[in-house]
Design an enzyme around this catalytic site. Structure first.
Site, PDB file in Angstrom:
ATOM      1  N   ASP A 225       0.903  -1.557   0.103  1.00  0.00           N
ATOM      2  CA  ASP A 225       0.085  -0.072  -0.138  1.00  0.00           C
ATOM      3  C   ASP A 225       0.913   1.467  -0.487  1.00  0.00           C
ATOM      4  O   ASP A 225       2.038   1.384   0.135  1.00  0.00           O
ATOM      5  CB  ASP A 225      -0.811   0.032   0.896  1.00  0.00           C
ATOM      6  CG  ASP A 225      -2.170   1.063   0.797  1.00  0.00           C
ATOM      7  OD1 ASP A 225      -3.066   1.035   2.204  1.00  0.00           O
ATOM      8  OD2 ASP A 225      -1.934   2.069  -0.034  1.00  0.00           O
TER       9      ASP A 225
HETATM   10  C1  GLC Z   1      -4.617   4.228  -0.077  1.00  0.00           C
HETATM   11  C2  GLC Z   1      -5.204   3.291  -0.270  1.00  0.00           C
HETATM   12  C3  GLC Z   1      -5.378   2.570  -1.132  1.00  0.00           C
HETATM   13  C4  GLC Z   1      -4.982   2.636  -2.658  1.00  0.00           C
HETATM   14  C5  GLC Z   1      -3.609   3.323  -2.462  1.00  0.00           C
HETATM   15  C6  GLC Z   1      -3.050   4.547  -3.890  1.00  0.00           C
HETATM   16  O1  GLC Z   1      -4.031   5.246   0.588  1.00  0.00           O
HETATM   17  O2  GLC Z   1      -5.654   2.274   1.252  1.00  0.00           O
HETATM   18  O3  GLC Z   1      -6.443   1.509  -1.107  1.00  0.00           O
HETATM   19  O4  GLC Z   1      -4.767   1.851  -3.683  1.00  0.00           O
HETATM   20  O5  GLC Z   1      -3.363   4.328  -1.383  1.00  0.00           O
HETATM   21  O6  GLC Z   1      -3.716   5.179  -3.848  1.00  0.00           O
END
Ligand code: GLC
Length: 731
Positions: A225
């Protein structure tokens, strides 16, 4: 001959180039790929610095219903169609991986991001998430199943440790991921921010390598993430192939240093490079454009299937389009149609219910206040739109209560008092309580968040141009205090204890007997259905469903299993089927079951639970219409050793009865000694003075106890003696 890339070049591609792109490695033919959020629409940020919280602008795209709404459709085929449409929009935009679906379990209704997740149940979450992945990858675009794993709150999401036992992980929090990985082979899995039992998910070797790869056979790439990696080399060793976002110079240096110091084998780095090469090798066929109108129509169909008719006293719905209606509430004019954060989409267009209702019936509108009450007083029927404002729920923080805002509660009370024919339409991502106003209105429609076409779908449903098909994918409790995680959410000091174990949602309410306002699986139709002729086997539940009403309708047949084990949930969803039936039409449906339907996770693996399982066909997790029994033999008995616990000896058909007979009456001041030592391994018990000698004879019985043939003989002879219990009683 391609020149062999250096460790530095290989390390460099394991970290992002920027917010959305990966690093190319031409020497190995690895191109830079582009990722973007989902899941319910494409959020591709225009050139320049991106962000991962939806703060910046993005290219217009179809905003389909978020998962919280879509889940109520119980329709994996529909979700697959949406996946295909999303795939096409990605092909136009040149996106290689769309970051979704989110399949985390709704442990508590307070989780601020529940709008982005499907359900409190892992089977439903897995089936719908699989549909999404199948659809998008059928278009050549990769998916990223997230957030792996046990990411069930937003509070302290980057530091909190989900403290959860393995059986609970295996039975509740992992199965949706497991099903999707095994059936759809997603290109990537996104590891979550949180810790699991103290270990960061990105550095969790058991999770990312032992379970995800070795057990489930995942062969794609694990992407972190955004901002989830703390120690790049440790994360890479655990199985996190790609750190996002980039650039992260320190991470590249960390990997290079670890390889040169031999803390990290270069072969591990090479394996990750191979995975990233395979990921980059996929390239969807570009599309010049997509049919925005067709996608909008699909979004409307999906929204209509996501709406749940909770209450319809006196059949006030559907409304007669020839009669005038009052529409009250700002949400009718300014719809709340998606959640905030990384999933936030700029829609290609946006319907609102007010305009759509105006096209169907004579309509007057008031946003609120005394004008609304006056309108309600002089109107025949009121449709009152209320819900949670965007600031009440979002990625990044959790809710602290389940109530609608005070002004909405006041409006409901005033309008319901002014007009008894008030229909409440809700817009909310997370569950809200329907108290204390529930009984004051004859009809309640749960509209969740329905995407850009939800307003049109809602209007069509209210006036019977579409029939209500939704069923709850999450229980609606009376009070927050009734929820199973109430005492353990969101935890403290960076620890959250999953003390309720697998007793989440209906698994808790049905087992403990806590009443809810509306149970998981509930949803009304404009018609009625009858179930008959149930036949259950260990392979399926087959029955005939009949539409006994005067309107077409959809029934969602739910197959639950109640295991012969008092320590387990009262019932668990093990399959479902949706049927569209014309008035008077009957159809036989078969809901497949499998070994997992009758199993539990027991120490080192899945074991079938021996005994009579009750297969229950429900209109919800509470409303069981038919049931049947399936006998399950269960696993070969555990081989007993001296380290087996006394409980294992008691479960053995040879030694168990002997032990019970020998210990009958062995009370010590009202306490049964055997109960006291059930969890003690025999070898430990034998260390107590005077006990070891007496247990020697048990050692002799081990070969007997572990031999099935003799089991049969023993049970035969035991049956002869059980009538003469006194013979076995100690003198
Ligand atoms: C965010 C989310 C994730 C997302 C990623 C990119 O913090 O937790 O679901 O795909 O970052 O935006």
């Amino acid at each position: 001959m391609e020149d062999t890339p250096s460790v530095e070049e290989k390390a460099a591609i394991t970290v992002g180039l920027d917010t959305w792109h990966t690093v190319a490695l031409p020497a190995l033919g690895i191109r830079s790929i582009e990722m973007a959020d989902g899941p319910h629409g494409l959020r591709q940020q225009a050139e320049g610095d991106g962000d991962n919280l939806g703060l910046g602008n993005s290219v217009p795209a179809t905003c389909f219903p978020p998962a919280t709404g879509l889940a109520s459709s119980w329709n994996a085929d529909l979700v697959e169609r949406i996946g295909r449409a999303l795939g096409d929009e990605c092909r136009v935009a040149g996106i290689d991986v769309l970051l979704g679906p989110g399949v985390n379990i709704k442990r508590s209704p307070l989780c601020g991001r529940n709008f982005e997740y499907f359900s409190e149940d892992p089977l439903l979450s897995g089936r719908l998430g699989a549909g999404w992945v199948h659809g998008i990858q059928s278009r050549g675009v990769g998916a990223s199943v997230k957030h792996f794993a046990a990411n069930n709150q937003e509070t302290a999401r980057m530091t909190v440790s989900a403290d959860v036992d393995e059986a609970t992980l295996r039975e509740l929090y992992l199965p949706a991921f497991e099903h999707i990985v095994k059936t759809e082979k997603p290109r990537t899995v996104m590891c979550s921010y949180n810790r699991i039992n103290g270990i960061p998910a990105a550095e969790h070797h058991w999770l990312l390598t032992d379970v995800l790869r070795a057990e489930w056979g995942f062969d794609g790439a694990v992407v972190s993430d955004w901002g989830a990696v703390e120690h790049r080399a440790l994360a890479l060793a655990a199985g996190t192939d790609l750190e996002m976002p980039g650039p992260q110079r320190s991470s590249v240096d960390d990997v290079v240093a670890a390889v040169s110091s031999e803390e990290l084998a270069e072969s591990v780095l090479d394996t990750t490079v191979a995975r990233l090469a395979a990921l980059a090798a996929h390239r969807a066929t570009p599309l010049a454009s997509f049919d925005a109108d067709a996608h909008h129509d699909l979004a409307r169909d999906a929204a209509a299937e996501s709406i749940v008719l909770l209450r319809n006293e006196g059949g006030i719905l559907p409304l007669d389009p020839s009669r005038p209606v009052a529409v009250i509430g700002e949400f009718a004019r300014t719809p709340r149609y998606q959640g905030a954060g990384s999933s936030q989409v700029v829609p290609t267009r946006l319907d609102n219910a007010l305009d759509a209702i105006r096209e169907i019936a004579p309509t007057e509108f008031a946003a609120g206040g005394p004008e609304a009450v006056a309108l309600a007083e002089r109107s025949e029927t009121v449709i009152l739109f209320v819900g949670l404002p965007p600031e009440d729920e979002s990625e990044g923080y959790d809710r602290t209560h389940l109530n609608l805002p005070a002004d909405q509660l006041e409006l409901i009370a005033a309008v319901a008092a002014a007009n008894p024919r008030t229909i409440v339409v809700l817009s909310n991502g997370g569950v809200v309580t329907l108290e204390p106003w529930h009984d004051s209105v004859p009809a309640i429609v749960e509209g969740w968040l329905l995407g850009q076409a939800g307003g049109g779908a809602m209007a069509q449903l209210l006036f019977g141009l579409r029939d209500p098909r939704g069923r709850l994918a999450e229980s609606i409790p009376f009070r927050l205090q009734d929820t199973p995680a109430f005492l353990n959410f969101p935890g403290a000091n960076d620890h959250v204890l999953y003390g309720e174990r697998i007793f989440v949602g209906y698994r808790y309410y049905e087992t403990v007997g806590v009443p809810v306002r509306y149970p998981f699986g509930h949803g009304l139709s404009y018609t009625t259905f009858d179930y008959a002729d149930l036949l259950v086997t260990r392979a399926s539940a087959r029955l005939t469903v009949t539409n006994t009403g005067t309107r077409p309708g959809r029934e969602v047949v739910q197959a639950y299993v109640s295991a012969p084990d008092a320590a387990r949930p009262r019932r668990e969803l093990r399959g479902f089927a949706t049927l569209d039936l014309a008035p008077g039409e009957s159809r036989t449906v078969e809901v497949p079951l499998d070994a997992r339907s009758f199993s539990k996770w027991d120490d080192a693996g899945w074991v079938e639970i021996a005994g009579e399982h009750r297969v229950e066909i429900g209109r919800s997790s509470h409303d069981i219409a038919l049931d049947g029994v399936v006998g399950i033999r269960g696993p070969r008995r555990k081989l007993l050793t001296l380290d087996s616990r006394m409980s294992d000896f008691l479960a053995n058909p040879v030694i168990g009865p002997i032990l019970r007979a020998a210990s009958a009456g062995a009370m010590d001041g009202g306490t049964n000694l055997l109960d006291m030592v059930k969890s003690v391994p025999l070898s430990r018990l034998a260390r107590f003075p005077g006990v070891g000698d007496r247990l020697k004879s048990l050692r002799l019985l081990l070969p007997v106890a572990n031999n099935r043939v003799i089991h049969f003989a023993a049970s035969f002879f035991r049956s002869l003696f059980t009538s003469r219990k006194s013979r076995l009683r100690p003198t």
